[in-house]
Design an enzyme around this catalytic site. Structure first.
Site, PDB file in Angstrom:
ATOM      1  N   HIS A  53     -77.541 -65.789 -50.574  1.00 10.22           N
ATOM      2  CA  HIS A  53     -76.180 -65.259 -50.690  1.00 10.22           C
ATOM      3  C   HIS A  53     -75.615 -65.756 -52.016  1.00 10.22           C
ATOM      4  O   HIS A  53     -75.989 -66.833 -52.502  1.00 10.22           O
ATOM      5  CB  HIS A  53     -75.310 -65.768 -49.548  1.00 10.22           C
ATOM      6  CG  HIS A  53     -75.645 -65.188 -48.218  1.00 10.22           C
ATOM      7  ND1 HIS A  53     -74.812 -65.312 -47.133  1.00 10.22           N
ATOM      8  CD2 HIS A  53     -76.727 -64.499 -47.785  1.00 10.22           C
ATOM      9  CE1 HIS A  53     -75.362 -64.720 -46.089  1.00 10.22           C
ATOM     10  NE2 HIS A  53     -76.528 -64.217 -46.458  1.00 10.22           N
ATOM     11  N   GLU A  55     -72.973 -67.212 -52.875  1.00  5.82           N
ATOM     12  CA  GLU A  55     -72.392 -68.557 -52.899  1.00  5.82           C
ATOM     13  C   GLU A  55     -73.475 -69.627 -53.057  1.00  5.82           C
ATOM     14  O   GLU A  55     -73.306 -70.580 -53.816  1.00  5.82           O
ATOM     15  CB  GLU A  55     -71.595 -68.836 -51.609  1.00  5.82           C
ATOM     16  CG  GLU A  55     -70.419 -67.907 -51.399  1.00  5.82           C
ATOM     17  CD  GLU A  55     -70.752 -66.682 -50.560  1.00  5.82           C
ATOM     18  OE1 GLU A  55     -69.820 -66.101 -49.973  1.00  5.82           O
ATOM     19  OE2 GLU A  55     -71.942 -66.289 -50.469  1.00  5.82           O
ATOM     20  N   CYS A  83     -69.648 -66.592 -45.381  1.00  2.00           N
ATOM     21  CA  CYS A  83     -70.149 -66.704 -44.007  1.00  2.00           C
ATOM     22  C   CYS A  83     -70.252 -68.184 -43.634  1.00  2.00           C
ATOM     23  O   CYS A  83     -69.996 -69.070 -44.447  1.00  2.00           O
ATOM     24  CB  CYS A  83     -71.511 -66.024 -43.889  1.00  2.00           C
ATOM     25  SG  CYS A  83     -72.849 -66.930 -44.727  1.00  2.00           S
ATOM     26  N   CYS A  86     -72.678 -70.289 -45.877  1.00  2.00           N
ATOM     27  CA  CYS A  86     -72.130 -70.570 -47.204  1.00  2.00           C
ATOM     28  C   CYS A  86     -70.949 -71.541 -47.129  1.00  2.00           C
ATOM     29  O   CYS A  86     -70.821 -72.422 -47.977  1.00  2.00           O
ATOM     30  CB  CYS A  86     -71.734 -69.273 -47.884  1.00  2.00           C
ATOM     31  SG  CYS A  86     -73.180 -68.230 -48.219  1.00  2.00           S
TER      32      CYS A  86
END
Length: 149
Positions: A53, A55, A83, A86
């Site tokens: 992801h 992040e 999420c 993260c």
């Protein structure tokens, strides 16, 4: 000194580049001392990595650039609410601040679905702000998924 708006515009540019690469259009930048130290894009598909992801990509790159896994004094700007995975990583990184554009009503862990950040029992708290360029970020995601269907 970069402003919040300028930093989020840079994150949106990364999100657009991610879309061009076939990724879900989410982008991020990490700012420290008023300067962008890292620009990042979602890399899940390109890297065949469920943890890639934006992040996580940004935190890893910022830690390498700074030379410390603790990102004290840093702000992460991201185009979509993080999420749970993260958000947990951001706590461990000891970010000072998170700024996100659009909320994520399906997986957001900064208040939309879960409230992982700033839980009173956790040992690290950070400033969280939302909504800067939120509509633009949300529209980028909507149009990306419309084209996919």
């Amino acid at each position: 000194m970069i402003t919040d708006l300028e930093a989020m515009q840079a994150a949106l540019a990364e999100a657009r580049a991610a879309a061009e690469a076939g990724e879900v259009p989410i982008g991020a930048v990490v700012v420290r001392g008023g300067e962008i130290v890292v620009r990042a894009q979602n890399r899940v598909l390109r890297d065949n990595d469920p943890t890639a992801h934006v992040e996580i990509v940004a935190l890893r790159a910022a830690a390498a650039a700074i030379g410390n896994y603790r990102l004290n004094g840093c702000t992460l700007y991201v185009t979509l609410e993080p999420c749970a995975m993260c958000a947990g990583a951001m706590i461990h990184a000891r970010l000072d601040r998170l700024v996100f554009a659009a909320t994520d009503p399906k997986a957001g862990a900064c208040g939309s679905v879960l409230a992982v950040l700033n839980h009173p029992q956790l040992n690290h708290q950070m400033q969280v702000e939302q909504g800067i360029l939120g509509e633009e970020a949300a529209e980028l995601l909507r149009s990306f998924f419309r084209e996919r269907r």
